[in-house]
Scaffold this motif. Structure first.
Motif, short mmCIF file in Angstrom:
data_model
loop_
_atom_site.label_atom_id
_atom_site.label_comp_id
_atom_site.label_asym_id
_atom_site.label_seq_id
_atom_site.Cartn_x
_atom_site.Cartn_y
_atom_site.Cartn_z
N ASP A 80 61.92 22.73 53.30
CA ASP A 80 62.60 24.10 53.45
C ASP A 80 61.70 25.20 54.36
O ASP A 80 61.56 26.30 53.57
N GLY A 81 61.28 25.10 55.34
CA GLY A 81 60.77 26.17 56.15
C GLY A 81 59.33 26.38 55.62
O GLY A 81 58.82 27.37 56.01
N ILE A 82 58.71 25.60 54.76
CA ILE A 82 57.30 25.81 54.63
C ILE A 82 56.45 24.80 55.28
O ILE A 82 56.56 23.65 55.14
N VAL A 83 55.60 25.50 56.27
CA VAL A 83 54.67 24.64 57.18
C VAL A 83 53.25 24.66 56.47
O VAL A 83 52.87 25.53 56.05
N ALA A 84 52.85 23.37 56.17
CA ALA A 84 51.52 23.31 56.00
C ALA A 84 51.03 21.89 56.36
O ALA A 84 51.69 21.18 56.52
N GLU A 118 47.00 36.35 47.47
CA GLU A 118 47.25 37.67 48.28
C GLU A 118 48.55 38.05 48.84
O GLU A 118 49.46 36.96 48.92
N SER A 119 48.80 39.00 49.36
CA SER A 119 49.95 39.48 50.00
C SER A 119 50.09 38.59 51.22
O SER A 119 49.24 38.32 52.02
N GLY A 120 51.55 38.23 51.40
CA GLY A 120 51.74 37.48 52.70
C GLY A 120 51.51 36.19 52.53
O GLY A 120 51.51 35.35 53.68
N VAL A 121 51.02 35.25 51.52
CA VAL A 121 50.52 33.95 51.41
C VAL A 121 51.54 33.07 51.28
O VAL A 121 51.50 31.99 51.59
N GLY A 122 52.66 33.63 50.92
CA GLY A 122 54.06 32.88 50.81
C GLY A 122 54.38 32.43 49.55
O GLY A 122 54.90 31.71 49.07
N LYS A 123 54.22 33.51 48.57
CA LYS A 123 54.55 33.20 47.15
C LYS A 123 56.03 33.39 47.06
O LYS A 123 56.66 32.33 46.17
N GLU A 124 56.79 34.21 47.80
CA GLU A 124 58.21 34.00 47.58
C GLU A 124 58.80 32.89 47.94
O GLU A 124 59.79 32.32 47.53
N LEU A 125 58.28 32.47 49.13
CA LEU A 125 58.66 31.17 49.94
C LEU A 125 58.65 29.88 48.89
O LEU A 125 59.58 29.08 48.68
N ILE A 126 57.41 29.94 48.23
CA ILE A 126 57.25 28.69 47.14
C ILE A 126 58.13 29.06 45.86
O ILE A 126 58.71 27.95 45.51
N VAL A 179 49.54 24.78 62.94
CA VAL A 179 50.67 24.35 62.61
C VAL A 179 51.61 25.73 62.42
O VAL A 179 53.13 25.55 62.83
N LEU A 180 51.35 26.61 61.81
CA LEU A 180 51.97 27.74 61.46
C LEU A 180 52.15 28.43 62.83
O LEU A 180 53.39 28.92 63.15
N ALA A 181 51.43 28.58 63.76
CA ALA A 181 51.47 29.23 65.06
C ALA A 181 52.32 28.59 65.84
O ALA A 181 53.41 29.36 66.32
N TYR A 190 54.94 26.62 64.88
CA TYR A 190 56.11 26.63 64.05
C TYR A 190 56.85 28.00 64.24
O TYR A 190 57.93 28.17 64.73
N PHE A 191 55.97 29.18 64.21
CA PHE A 191 56.51 30.57 64.62
C PHE A 191 56.97 30.68 65.92
O PHE A 191 57.83 31.43 66.23
N LEU A 192 56.02 30.24 66.86
CA LEU A 192 56.28 30.25 68.36
C LEU A 192 57.56 29.58 68.66
O LEU A 192 58.46 30.06 69.33
N ASN A 246 47.52 37.87 55.79
CA ASN A 246 47.93 36.37 55.90
C ASN A 246 49.01 35.90 56.83
O ASN A 246 49.04 36.27 57.99
N ILE A 247 49.97 35.02 56.40
CA ILE A 247 50.78 34.50 57.05
C ILE A 247 51.60 35.31 57.64
O ILE A 247 52.34 35.38 58.66
N ARG A 248 51.97 36.56 56.97
CA ARG A 248 53.04 37.53 57.33
C ARG A 248 52.57 38.27 58.69
O ARG A 248 53.17 38.47 59.55
N GLU A 249 51.23 38.56 58.51
CA GLU A 249 50.34 39.15 59.46
C GLU A 249 50.52 38.24 60.74
O GLU A 249 50.91 38.76 61.97
N MET A 250 50.23 37.10 60.55
CA MET A 250 50.23 36.10 61.68
C MET A 250 51.56 36.02 62.45
O MET A 250 51.94 36.07 63.68
N GLN A 251 52.75 36.00 61.50
CA GLN A 251 54.19 35.98 61.98
C GLN A 251 54.31 36.99 62.94
O GLN A 251 54.95 36.97 64.00
N ASN A 252 54.12 38.27 62.42
CA ASN A 252 54.40 39.41 63.05
C ASN A 252 53.64 39.75 64.31
O ASN A 252 54.12 39.89 65.51
N ILE A 296 52.21 43.82 55.48
CA ILE A 296 52.18 43.72 54.24
C ILE A 296 53.49 44.14 53.96
O ILE A 296 54.60 44.23 54.44
N SER A 297 53.86 44.05 52.50
CA SER A 297 54.92 44.21 52.03
C SER A 297 55.50 45.66 51.83
O SER A 297 54.58 46.64 51.95
N GLN A 298 56.84 46.20 52.09
CA GLN A 298 57.16 47.54 52.10
C GLN A 298 56.54 48.22 50.69
O GLN A 298 56.07 49.31 51.08
#
Ligand SMILES: Nc1ncnc2c1ncn2[C@@H]1O[C@H](COP(=O)(O)OP(=O)(O)OP(=O)(O)O)[C@@H](O)[C@H]1O
Length: 482
Positions: free
Chosen positions: A168-172, A199-207, A351-353, A355-357, A386-392, A459-461
């Motif tokens: 489900d959209g989790i790349v690892a 840490e913030s942006g590591v994918g806790k919500e995704l998990i 893999v993440l890079a 995937y986002f690309l 973390n991943i949020r930063e990379m994605q952005n 970071i999150s809002q």
């Protein structure tokens, strides 16, 4: 006299025959060397060009006029030949082979000495092989092999990636993340209470989403609560609901809280470390008794909920400092799952890079690519967001970089704030605060919205809002900077 005349005539006849035979032989000899597909070159015993075939001109472009009767050393001096195999053969008196250039063309040459009956060299006959084609073939073969290796790598990569993306959209790709996913698969079904740490942006919500999807409650309500985003004075009524007339401004019919809405399903309490102490007591009661009582209500209602909570805070230290209830901590921490930061699992960066690309290329209908150097550069960075930063970051580059290829120089992570601060005598805390203040200010001046600024900062809002409060930001600060 007559006899003498007849003799002379016979002699002349013989000589003419001999001459005819010799010139026929010479013609045959010339035809013979011309019929050779490979170039042939003959020098005399003094190193002068004596004979060459048509193939020699075909391959090297050098003509008979340029070479015949010319000394090899002169030709070398004029740069027509890089070296002379004939001269080496004349010197060593044996067959030799070497690589030589004629008119810049690379040839493999073998010089053969022809001896007379006294063992003296008469001629040197040289066979030449055009190896530039061979070299070209070698280069092409090397390139093909490199390409094949690359395809093989990509194939392996996609093979692995496909396997992983199925979650489900989790790349690892890293062992650390694969272990996390493994654990998630095991605990999803048993409905245990889960605490997601990281840490913030590591994918806790995704998990958390994955746990819900894999559980037997996948089709039941999944209520997400960001404890930091809801204003503190509203949090209680949001979570527990209220009866009609419970307080001024309350809905006249009363309202079910988020716990009630999550009945038979799952509730995800994100940023649980932000839960005020007085609500922590109420939450503990919900978990222990499995019932909720609305504000202003007399009766409790039984509920059946699974709780997943998440935090980027060190809850244990908060317990020690008295900021988080120990009993609640134990109740939430039944199955702790620590999601490692991106810098602890750099194998996931490529893999993440990619995937986002891929996703962003689809979103913007583009065909951007990432160079190997860019990936290497990304691996050197610490990714505090973390991943949020990379994605952005990748999204920003995909839409702003003109060229098709995103290269390493596009990923020159900017540490200028840091170096400025480090030149002064400041404490670590002050340096960090300076850096945060500068980056937040820039983002707010640019976006004027905490949502967009948080996105750009990775970071999150809610984290941004908290940081701005802590750093004493006023709206006028960034408005005046416009
Ligand atoms: N393994 C992953 N594969 C693909 N995308 C990911 C992965 N991990 C995180 N992301 C993406 O990164 C972003 C941040 O993830 P998420 O919101 O789950 O992090 P978080 O740890 O909950 O952050 P916060 O603590 O700030 O709320 C999301 O857009 C998410 O889709």
């Amino acid at each position: 006299m007559n006899n003498l005349g007849t003799n002379l005539q016979e002699q002349i006849h013989k000589l003419t025959d001999e001459l005819n035979r010799t010139s026929k032989l010479a013609k045959i000899f010339e035809d013979f060397i011309d019929s050779s597909y490979d170039p042939i070159f003959i020098t005399d015993k003094n190193g002068y060009g004596f004979k060459m075939n048509k193939a020699y001109t075909r391959v090297t472009g050098a003509t008979k006029e340029q070479l015949m009767g010319k000394h090899m050393n002169d030709l070398k001096e004029q740069g027509i030949i890089s070296d002379s195999i004939s001269m080496h053969v004349l010197e060593k008196k044996e067959r030799l082979t070497m690589v030589q250039k004629v008119n810049g063309k690379e040839l493999l040459v073998t010089g053969n000495p022809i001896f007379d009956e006294n063992g003296e060299i008469l001629y040197v006959v040289t066979n030449l092989r055009d190896i530039s084609t061979l070299n070209q073939l070698k280069i092409e073969l090397k390139q093909t092999k490199a390409l094949a290796d690359q395809y093989l790598q990509e194939l392996e990569f996609y093979h692995k990636k496909d396997h992983i993306i199925s979650h489900d959209g989790i790349v690892a790709n890293s062992d650390k993340m694969l272990k996390v996913i493994d654990l998630v698969q095991k605990i999803a079904l048993v409905l245990s209470t889960v605490l997601l740490l990281g840490e913030s942006g590591v994918g806790k919500e995704l998990i958390a989403n994955l746990i819900q999807k894999l559980s037997s409650r996948a089709n039941q309500p999944f209520i997400k609560v960001n404890c930091a985003a809801i204003p503190k004075d509203l949090l209680e009524s949001e979570l527990f609901g209220y009866e009609k007339g419970a307080f001024t401004g309350a809905d006249s019919k009363g309202r079910a809280g988020l716990f009630e809405q999550a009945d038979k399903g799952t509730i995800f309490l994100d940023e649980i470390g932000e839960m005020p102490l007085h609500l922590q007591v109420k939450l503990l009661r919900v978990i222990q008794e499995l019932e909720v009582r609305r504000i202003g209500g007399g009766q409790s209602k039984k509920i059946d909920i699974r709780i997943i909570s998440a935090t980027n805070k060190d809850l244990e230290s908060m317990v020690v400092r008295g900021e988080f209830r120990q009993d609640l901590y134990y109740r939430l921490n039944v199955v702790p799952i620590k999601i490692p930061s991106l810098r602890e699992r750099k194998e996931d960066i490529p893999v993440l890079a990619f995937y986002f690309l891929k996703k962003l290329n689809q979103k913007y209908n583009l065909n951007k690519q990432l160079s190997d150097a860019a990936i290497t550069q990304m691996k050197t960075y610490s990714w505090p967001g973390n991943i949020r930063e990379m994605q952005n970051l990748i999204e920003r580059l995909v839409v702003t970089v003109e060229s098709e290829m995103l290269d390493s120089h596009h990923f020159s992570f900017n540490h200028q704030y840091l170096s400025q601060s480090l030149t002064t005598e400041k404490t670590l805390k002050e340096v960090v605060q300076d850096l945060e203040r500068t980056m937040i200010m820039e983002a707010m001046v640019q976006y004027r919205s905490t949502r967009k600024a948080a996105k750009s900062l990775g970071i999150s809002q809610s984290t941004l809002v908290k940081k701005m409060q802590r750093l004493g930001f006023q709206q006028t600060d960034y408005v005046l900077h416009q």
